[in-house]
Design a protein around this motif. Structure first.
Motif, short mmCIF file in Angstrom:
data_model
loop_
_atom_site.label_atom_id
_atom_site.label_comp_id
_atom_site.label_asym_id
_atom_site.label_seq_id
_atom_site.Cartn_x
_atom_site.Cartn_y
_atom_site.Cartn_z
N CYS A 33 0.48 -1.45 0.16
CA CYS A 33 0.19 0.11 0.04
C CYS A 33 0.60 1.23 -0.37
O CYS A 33 0.57 2.22 -0.53
N ASN A 34 1.50 1.82 0.12
CA ASN A 34 3.14 2.44 0.87
C ASN A 34 3.29 2.42 -0.43
O ASN A 34 3.47 3.34 -1.05
N ASP A 35 3.50 1.24 -1.07
CA ASP A 35 4.70 1.68 -2.74
C ASP A 35 4.10 2.34 -3.45
O ASP A 35 4.39 3.15 -3.77
N ILE A 36 2.41 1.72 -3.21
CA ILE A 36 1.54 2.37 -4.37
C ILE A 36 1.66 3.70 -4.14
O ILE A 36 1.52 4.27 -5.19
N LEU A 37 1.46 4.45 -3.29
CA LEU A 37 0.78 5.66 -2.53
C LEU A 37 1.88 6.42 -3.09
O LEU A 37 1.90 8.08 -3.05
N ALA A 38 3.74 6.15 -2.67
CA ALA A 38 4.71 6.56 -3.18
C ALA A 38 5.15 6.43 -4.57
O ALA A 38 4.74 7.68 -4.74
N ALA A 39 4.38 5.38 -5.26
CA ALA A 39 4.57 6.06 -6.23
C ALA A 39 3.71 6.73 -6.88
O ALA A 39 4.17 7.63 -7.88
N LEU A 40 2.48 7.07 -6.69
CA LEU A 40 1.92 7.68 -7.16
C LEU A 40 1.53 9.53 -6.47
O LEU A 40 0.58 10.25 -6.89
#
Length: 167
Positions: free
Chosen positions: A120-127
């Motif tokens: 979840c954090n990686d998705i949010l960081a990527a976006l």
């Protein structure tokens, strides 16, 4: 009573594709794009188009301003991708908030939970870059050109399991 065979996704997809492609960049409303298909068939057909037909035809399939369009128009593709990525960002935030954030502290030691939180954090960081630009790909591109490149080491910070999930 005879049972009716469910229409194959590729048949539905081809039917939808042919109708939408004939409309060119004007596209079709949902009602017109569905044609004789049921709403469920329409959803399966759209999935088949996005999974197979777009690659086969080397053409995008987008929903812009309420119209389905088979196109390689760059502006339409950017708008559709931005809207879908904004939706993905909201979904990742909701997933974290509705199930992962509420787990007891001891659950955050579970490797699977740690992986889910990290994802979840990686998705949010990527976006984050797009989010900061209001999900405008043009604004994000301009901001990317204006920012000096950071060292690769600066992005390697480590998070502890209890610090995950922004918002």
């Amino acid at each position: 009573m005879a049972t009716q065979r469910r229409q194959a996704a590729h048949d539905t997809g081809e039917d939808i594709w042919n109708r939408v492609a004939k409309a060119h960049d004007d596209g079709l409303s949902r009602t017109d794009a569905i044609g004789r298909n049921t709403p469920a068939q329409f959803e399966r057909g759209k999935a088949w188009i996005r999974d197979h037909q777009c690659a086969n035809k080397k053409t995008g399939f987008v929903l812009v301003h309420g119209r389905y369009i088979a196109t390689n128009n760059t502006d339409m593709s950017k708008l559709y991708a931005s809207l879908r990525l904004h939706s993905l960002e909201k979904q990742a935030t909701r997933i974290y908030r509705c199930c992962l954030a509420n787990l007891p502290p001891e659950a955050h030691n579970d490797l699977a939970v740690m992986l889910l939180v990290k994802t979840c954090n990686d998705i949010l960081a990527a976006l984050k870059f797009l989010e900061d630009a209001g999900f405008s790909p043009q604004a994000a591109a301009e901001a990317a050109q204006a920012r000096p490149k950071a060292s690769a080491a600066s992005g390697r910070g480590r998070k502890t399991p209890g610090t995950a999930g922004r918002r």
